[in-house]
Design an enzyme around this catalytic site. Structure first.
Site, PDB file in Angstrom:
ATOM      1  N   THR A 131       0.815  -1.216   0.000  1.00 23.43           N
ATOM      2  CA  THR A 131       0.000   0.000   0.000  1.00 23.43           C
ATOM      3  C   THR A 131       0.854   1.274   0.000  1.00 23.43           C
ATOM      4  OG1 THR A 131      -1.545   1.267   1.383  1.00 23.43           O
ATOM      5  CG2 THR A 131      -0.079  -0.230   2.530  1.00 23.43           C
ATOM      6  N   ASP A 132       0.259   2.375  -0.466  1.00 28.73           N
ATOM      7  CA  ASP A 132       0.960   3.672  -0.403  1.00 28.73           C
ATOM      8  C   ASP A 132       1.048   4.192   1.037  1.00 28.73           C
ATOM      9  OD1 ASP A 132      -1.696   4.375  -0.002  1.00 28.73           O
ATOM     10  OD2 ASP A 132      -1.780   5.881  -1.592  1.00 28.73           O
ATOM     11  N   GLU A 133       0.245   3.590   1.956  1.00 30.80           N
ATOM     12  CA  GLU A 133       0.226   4.110   3.334  1.00 30.80           C
ATOM     13  C   GLU A 133       1.562   3.921   4.042  1.00 30.80           C
ATOM     14  OE1 GLU A 133      -3.198   3.483   5.704  1.00 30.80           O
ATOM     15  OE2 GLU A 133      -4.573   3.613   4.012  1.00 30.80           O
ATOM     16  N   TYR A 156      -1.918  -0.452  11.012  1.00 30.97           N
ATOM     17  CA  TYR A 156      -2.039  -1.125   9.709  1.00 30.97           C
ATOM     18  C   TYR A 156      -0.837  -0.816   8.824  1.00 30.97           C
ATOM     19  CZ  TYR A 156      -3.314  -1.595   4.768  1.00 30.97           C
ATOM     20  OH  TYR A 156      -3.286  -1.888   3.426  1.00 30.97           O
ATOM     21  N   LYS A 160       2.174  -3.241   7.329  1.00 33.14           N
ATOM     22  CA  LYS A 160       2.456  -3.422   5.894  1.00 33.14           C
ATOM     23  C   LYS A 160       3.900  -3.001   5.591  1.00 33.14           C
ATOM     24  CE  LYS A 160       0.061  -4.544   2.952  1.00 33.14           C
ATOM     25  NZ  LYS A 160      -0.309  -5.885   2.399  1.00 33.14           N
TER      26      LYS A 160
HETATM   27  P1  NAD Z   1      -9.665  -7.261   2.067  1.00 31.25           P
HETATM   28  O1  NAD Z   1      -9.702  -7.008   3.543  1.00 31.25           O
HETATM   29  O2  NAD Z   1     -10.871  -6.991   1.253  1.00 31.25           O
HETATM   30  O3  NAD Z   1      -9.247  -8.790   1.797  1.00 31.25           O
HETATM   31  C1  NAD Z   1      -8.246  -9.432   2.530  1.00 31.25           C
HETATM   32  C2  NAD Z   1      -8.405 -10.934   2.310  1.00 31.25           C
HETATM   33  O4  NAD Z   1      -7.366 -11.593   3.055  1.00 31.25           O
HETATM   34  C3  NAD Z   1      -9.740 -11.494   2.814  1.00 31.25           C
HETATM   35  O5  NAD Z   1     -10.280 -12.365   1.858  1.00 31.25           O
HETATM   36  C4  NAD Z   1      -9.363 -12.252   4.072  1.00 31.25           C
HETATM   37  O6  NAD Z   1     -10.204 -13.364   4.353  1.00 31.25           O
HETATM   38  C5  NAD Z   1      -7.932 -12.698   3.757  1.00 31.25           C
HETATM   39  N1  NAD Z   1      -7.149 -12.936   4.971  1.00 31.25           N
HETATM   40  C6  NAD Z   1      -7.046 -12.115   6.056  1.00 31.25           C
HETATM   41  N2  NAD Z   1      -6.272 -12.691   6.994  1.00 31.25           N
HETATM   42  C7  NAD Z   1      -5.874 -13.886   6.481  1.00 31.25           C
HETATM   43  C8  NAD Z   1      -5.052 -14.938   6.978  1.00 31.25           C
HETATM   44  N3  NAD Z   1      -4.502 -14.863   8.198  1.00 31.25           N
HETATM   45  N4  NAD Z   1      -4.826 -16.018   6.192  1.00 31.25           N
HETATM   46  C9  NAD Z   1      -5.384 -16.087   4.941  1.00 31.25           C
HETATM   47  N5  NAD Z   1      -6.193 -15.146   4.451  1.00 31.25           N
HETATM   48  C10 NAD Z   1      -6.427 -14.049   5.203  1.00 31.25           C
HETATM   49  O7  NAD Z   1      -8.407  -6.440   1.541  1.00 31.25           O
HETATM   50  P2  NAD Z   1      -8.188  -5.702   0.143  1.00 31.25           P
HETATM   51  O8  NAD Z   1      -8.686  -4.322   0.257  1.00 31.25           O
HETATM   52  O9  NAD Z   1      -8.660  -6.572  -0.943  1.00 31.25           O
HETATM   53  O10 NAD Z   1      -6.583  -5.634   0.124  1.00 31.25           O
HETATM   54  C11 NAD Z   1      -5.829  -6.695  -0.422  1.00 31.25           C
HETATM   55  C12 NAD Z   1      -4.350  -6.366  -0.313  1.00 31.25           C
HETATM   56  O11 NAD Z   1      -4.083  -5.159  -1.025  1.00 31.25           O
HETATM   57  C13 NAD Z   1      -3.869  -6.114   1.112  1.00 31.25           C
HETATM   58  O12 NAD Z   1      -2.590  -6.646   1.255  1.00 31.25           O
HETATM   59  C14 NAD Z   1      -3.848  -4.600   1.245  1.00 31.25           C
HETATM   60  O13 NAD Z   1      -2.880  -4.188   2.192  1.00 31.25           O
HETATM   61  C15 NAD Z   1      -3.480  -4.198  -0.163  1.00 31.25           C
HETATM   62  N6  NAD Z   1      -3.954  -2.880  -0.614  1.00 31.25           N
HETATM   63  C16 NAD Z   1      -5.274  -2.528  -0.484  1.00 31.25           C
HETATM   64  C17 NAD Z   1      -5.715  -1.307  -0.990  1.00 31.25           C
HETATM   65  C18 NAD Z   1      -7.166  -0.872  -0.912  1.00 31.25           C
HETATM   66  O14 NAD Z   1      -7.497   0.253  -1.283  1.00 31.25           O
HETATM   67  N7  NAD Z   1      -8.091  -1.718  -0.463  1.00 31.25           N
HETATM   68  C19 NAD Z   1      -4.799  -0.430  -1.590  1.00 31.25           C
HETATM   69  C20 NAD Z   1      -3.460  -0.827  -1.682  1.00 31.25           C
HETATM   70  C21 NAD Z   1      -3.058  -2.053  -1.206  1.00 31.25           C
HETATM   71  O1  DAU Z   2      -4.174   4.001   0.467  1.00 32.01           O
HETATM   72  C1  DAU Z   2      -4.387   2.619   0.364  1.00 32.01           C
HETATM   73  C2  DAU Z   2      -5.226   2.158   1.536  1.00 32.01           C
HETATM   74  O2  DAU Z   2      -6.544   2.629   1.303  1.00 32.01           O
HETATM   75  C3  DAU Z   2      -5.213   0.639   1.714  1.00 32.01           C
HETATM   76  O3  DAU Z   2      -3.920   0.216   2.038  1.00 32.01           O
HETATM   77  C4  DAU Z   2      -6.184   0.216   2.826  1.00 32.01           C
HETATM   78  O4  DAU Z   2      -6.243  -1.197   2.913  1.00 32.01           O
HETATM   79  C5  DAU Z   2      -7.552   0.755   2.480  1.00 32.01           C
HETATM   80  O5  DAU Z   2      -8.466   0.442   3.525  1.00 32.01           O
HETATM   81  C6  DAU Z   2      -7.507   2.276   2.273  1.00 32.01           C
HETATM   82  O6  DAU Z   2      -7.213   2.959   3.518  1.00 32.01           O
HETATM   83  P1  DAU Z   2      -7.968   4.306   3.949  1.00 32.01           P
HETATM   84  O7  DAU Z   2      -7.878   4.444   5.422  1.00 32.01           O
HETATM   85  O8  DAU Z   2      -7.536   5.448   3.119  1.00 32.01           O
HETATM   86  O9  DAU Z   2      -9.483   3.903   3.476  1.00 32.01           O
HETATM   87  P2  DAU Z   2     -10.901   4.123   4.185  1.00 32.01           P
HETATM   88  O10 DAU Z   2     -11.940   3.754   3.178  1.00 32.01           O
HETATM   89  O11 DAU Z   2     -10.982   3.489   5.527  1.00 32.01           O
HETATM   90  O12 DAU Z   2     -10.953   5.696   4.392  1.00 32.01           O
HETATM   91  C7  DAU Z   2     -10.828   6.582   3.280  1.00 32.01           C
HETATM   92  C8  DAU Z   2     -10.865   8.000   3.840  1.00 32.01           C
HETATM   93  O13 DAU Z   2     -12.185   8.261   4.338  1.00 32.01           O
HETATM   94  C9  DAU Z   2      -9.932   8.229   5.004  1.00 32.01           C
HETATM   95  O14 DAU Z   2      -9.432   9.555   4.942  1.00 32.01           O
HETATM   96  C10 DAU Z   2     -10.824   8.073   6.236  1.00 32.01           C
HETATM   97  C11 DAU Z   2     -12.174   8.581   5.737  1.00 32.01           C
HETATM   98  N1  DAU Z   2     -13.375   7.922   6.330  1.00 32.01           N
HETATM   99  C12 DAU Z   2     -13.428   6.570   6.382  1.00 32.01           C
HETATM  100  C13 DAU Z   2     -14.522   5.921   6.896  1.00 32.01           C
HETATM  101  C14 DAU Z   2     -14.593   4.413   6.976  1.00 32.01           C
HETATM  102  C15 DAU Z   2     -14.435   8.697   6.744  1.00 32.01           C
HETATM  103  O15 DAU Z   2     -14.402   9.951   6.671  1.00 32.01           O
HETATM  104  N2  DAU Z   2     -15.543   8.075   7.260  1.00 32.01           N
HETATM  105  C16 DAU Z   2     -15.623   6.708   7.367  1.00 32.01           C
HETATM  106  O16 DAU Z   2     -16.671   6.203   7.885  1.00 32.01           O
END
Ligand code: NAD
Ligand code: DAU
Length: 350
Positions: A131-133, A156, A160
């Protein structure tokens, strides 16, 4: 014939990656490993579950023995590792779960690969999805590049960042072929409604308050999830060993502006009067340690591997809303059970 282990394939991004690889590469054998936590849902993959080149394995990556046994039995050619605890708010409540899955789980996979791929590291690939975080927070100016120093702030992002460091260490120390990508915020179908966009869609649909943290001034860079899956495909197949790529949409939005756009789209789709959904916007207590701004510079990926985002945000957001409105059963299913108690706990204290 390539046998690829995709971890976390029942989650949001993982399901799009699994679908893409199963459909685009019929000669590959895709093994989807997932623990099926609250965020994992096999209903995300019903359209491909009977394909001949697809299999599901229910396992937990924190179980080192299970990982070693699996690698011994399967002789994978590559891993694309997405399994993770992924929600920042949950990491603030329970950091240990994030250390276990994101750090220990990743190290368990690396160890299994290191042990069972010995002597063949040049023919095997370990692709870690991150992730970019990990880069921390930006002010008003600048963008994250591949050389930006790591500066994670939430449990988190710290977990990562740690997993990224281990992946690089296994490349540098043992000579394993490891690749990492760091992506910005994804949006699209099958996104669990604890994250901002699907949570807001669900609440607007049900006429519930839409919680905006702080003043809504935090900025995120949004990317269509299928563009992320395509970037992973390109990097997996074309990048050099040990390389890192940033993936992003060049699409920055303040949270409050994004929510207003979403409200406008929802008014139109639901046949509501203009401005009606926006009345649901409710400012709530800010997230602890809330990163102000993320923005990804994906020039390297665009120049070297010819990848560009395919969708404009307005179009992608409208498609996403359509998907949620057309898939009420999916939404009802994932918001039943434990979802309500999570929601009540998370938002009643705000
Ligand atoms: P998600 O939470 O939707 O999915 C995570 C999956 O991992 C789920 O299916 C869960 O059951 C599985 N999992 C969790 N713990 C596990 C374990 N101990 N063993 C096996 N499986 C397990 O997450 P996502 O949003 O699809 O993110 C996927 C990946 O991409 C992550 O590594 C996250 O850090 C990264 N990522 C997410 C975003 C985003 O915007 N969502 C952006 C950049 C990177
Ligand atoms: O940048 C990549 C990341 O983006 C991934 O690595 C993470 O897995 C993914 O969850 C996401 O993280 P964020 O914290 O940015 O996403 P989230 O949807 O939780 O929140 C997006 C923005 O909205 C953040 O600034 C917090 C705000 N927010 C979030 C929630 C859930 C609100 O204002 N209200 C809310 O109820």
């Amino acid at each position: 014939m390539k046998k690829i282990l995709i971890t976390g394939g029942a989650g949001f991004i993982g399901s799009h990656v699994v679908r893409r690889f199963v459909k685009n590469y019929p000669s590959y054998e895709i093994v989807n490993l997932d623990k099926l936590t609250y965020a994992g849902n096999l209903a995300n993959l019903t359209d491909i579950e009977n394909e001949a080149n697809y299999r599901f394995v229910k396992e937990d990556i924190t179980d080192a023995n299970a990982m070693s046994e699996l690698f011994k039995k399967e002789n994978f050619d590559a891993v694309i590792h997405l399994a993770a605890e992924s929600h920042v708010d949950r990491s603030i409540t329970d950091p240990t779960a994030f250390v276990m899955t994101n750090v220990i789980g990743t190290v368990n996979l690396l160890n299994a690969a290191r042990e069972h791929w010995k002597g063949q590291y040049d023919q095997k690939r370990f692709y870690h999805v991150s992730t970019d975080e990990v880069y921390g927070a930006l002010g008003e100016e600048g963008m994250f590049t591949e050389t930006t120093a790591y500066d994670p702030h939430s449990p988190y992002s710290a977990s990562k960042a740690s997993s990224d460091h281990f992946v690089r260490a296994y490349h540098d120390t043992y000579g394993m072929d490891c690749v990492i990508s760091n992506c910005s915020n994804n949006y699209g179908s099958h996104h669990f409604p604890e994250k901002l966009i699907p949570l807001a869609i669900n609440n607007i649909k049900n006429n519930k308050p839409v919680p905006v943290y702080g003043k809504g001034e935090n900025v995120r860079d949004w990317l269509w999830v299928e563009d992320h899956a395509r970037a992973i495909d390109v990097i997996f197949h074309q990048s050099k060993t040990g390389d890192t790529y940033n993936i992003g949409g060049h699409n920055e939005w303040k949270n409050i502006d994004l929510i207003h756009l979403l409200c406008e789209i929802m008014d139109e789709k639901l046949g509501r009067e203009k401005g009606e959904s926006a009345k649901l916007i409710t400012y709530v207590t800010d997230r602890a340690g809330h990163d102000l701004r993320y923005a990804i510079d994906s020039t390297k990926l665009q120049k070297q591997l010819d990848w560009v985002p395919s969708l404009q945000f307005e179009e992608g957001l409208a498609k996403t809303v359509d998907w949620y409105l057309q898939n009420e059963a999916w939404l009802n299913n994932v918001t039943s059970g434990n979802y309500q108690s999570y929601y009540d706990k998370q938002y009643s204290e705000k």
